[in-house]
Design an enzyme around this catalytic site. Structure first.
Site, mmCIF file in Angstrom:
data_model
loop_
_atom_site.group_PDB
_atom_site.id
_atom_site.type_symbol
_atom_site.label_atom_id
_atom_site.label_comp_id
_atom_site.label_asym_id
_atom_site.label_seq_id
_atom_site.Cartn_x
_atom_site.Cartn_y
_atom_site.Cartn_z
ATOM 1 N N HIS A 288 0.802 -1.218 0.000
ATOM 2 C CA HIS A 288 0.000 0.000 0.000
ATOM 3 C C HIS A 288 0.842 1.279 0.000
ATOM 4 C CE1 HIS A 288 -3.731 1.897 -0.120
ATOM 5 N NE2 HIS A 288 -4.305 1.476 0.996
ATOM 6 N N ASP A 292 -2.051 2.058 -4.793
ATOM 7 C CA ASP A 292 -3.306 2.511 -4.209
ATOM 8 C C ASP A 292 -4.374 1.421 -4.350
ATOM 9 O OD1 ASP A 292 -2.209 4.979 -3.587
ATOM 10 O OD2 ASP A 292 -2.772 5.840 -5.532
#
Length: 316
Positions: A288, A292
């Protein structure tokens, strides 16, 4: 007559006492020296015998009842405490796996995305291709993996940031053109990840042949260091035990891993009725820090579209 009934009831009571739960740990059983000696000679643990005498004293009759009925009852219940502790040192390949998993979980903030895929058409196509025979051409048996690999190659062409290694210390993402797919495989020695290099340059049968070759090398322990390193994205699967969903751990320093879950026939609403369809979940994790959630979802949706309409996999 009455006395016989009472005597029979006493015998039943003693049998029930012998069948009762063991004496609490630390409680010393009450018994005469003669009863203790008899129990020792018979190999009876008095802590397992309930006494029918005053204050729970164990009588010879209680030992008789235990010997007559205790072994059978113990066999039926099959319950016994096990206080054993075995110390197993984590060494060799298992230690390397542990260190890599700890590194991945401590340094990579995972986001996991699970999507359901209808693989009915894909399974029909796979079965048809496996039945097809060509004169003078020997082709490997196709599993789901080669189709997923080719779908990944197509999806990566649209989303190249997923095919990358993240050097978090330097703050650099190394985005690769070549798609080198690691196939997480369980072996007698532990988990290894043989790598199918340049999947973008392989057709579906070449992918299948290379997966088979590498799996055999991994199981036999003959895979080379080069064959077990250099992946840019990984597939992990537990096969028939794949479960409904998993949370795969990213193969550090990659930024994405795709987990294949168990295929099951489920009723699916087609707008007018429920139809039996072959369904499978993909559980995929992403780094992450650089990927995204939206990009991860779009990537998986592209793979879903290709697997649900498998003819598109063969269209350049």
């Amino acid at each position: 007559m009455w006395g016989g009934v009472r005597g029979g009831r006493a015998a039943v009571d003693r049998g029930a006492a012998a069948a009762a739960a063991p004496r609490p740990e630390g409680e010393r059983p009450l018994a005469s020296p003669a009863a203790r000696l008899r129990a020792k000679e018979a190999g009876v643990d008095l802590r397992q015998v309930r006494g029918s005498g005053p204050a729970g004293r164990i009588l010879h009759e209680d030992i008789d009842a235990f010997l007559a009925r205790g072994p059978q009852l113990a066999k039926v219940s099959g319950l016994a405490r096990n206080e054993a502790v075995e110390d197993i040192k984590i060494i060799g390949l298992r230690r390397k796996i542990a260190e890599k998993m700890a590194l991945a979980k401590s340094r990579i903030p995972h986001i996991t995305y699970v999507e359901e895929i209808d693989v009915t058409a894909l399974e029909d196509l796979r079965a048809a291709l496996n039945k097809e025979k060509r004169s003078g051409v020997e082709r490997p048996k196709l599993t789901l993996l080669p189709f997923l690999m080719r779908a990944m190659v197509k999806a990566i062409a649209d989303h190249p940031k997923l095919n990358a290694l993240f050097d978090d210390e330097a703050g650099i993402v190394h985005q690769h053109g070549g798609v080198h797919i690691g196939i997480a495989a369980q072996t007698p020695s532990g988990l290894v990840v043989p790598v199918v290099r340049h999947a973008e340059a392989r057709d579906i049968w070449d992918c299948a042949a290379e997966v088979f070759r590498l799996a055999e090398a991994a199981r036999s322990g003959t895979a080379t260091r080069d064959e077990l390193s250099g992946s840019t994205i990984t597939i992990t699967s537990l096969g028939a035990m794949g479960g409904v969903a998993t949370t795969p751990v990213i193969n550090h320093p990659e930024v994405a891993i795709l987990g294949v879950n168990k295929m099951m026939v489920r009723p699916v609403w087609d707008g007018s009725q429920f139809m039996p369809r072959k369904m499978m979940n993909l559980s995929s994790s992403f780094d992450h820090r650089v990927i995204d959630g939206w990009d991860a979802a779009v990537f998986i949706q592209r793979i879903k579209a290709l697997l649900e309409t498998p003819a598109l996999i063969f269209v350049d």
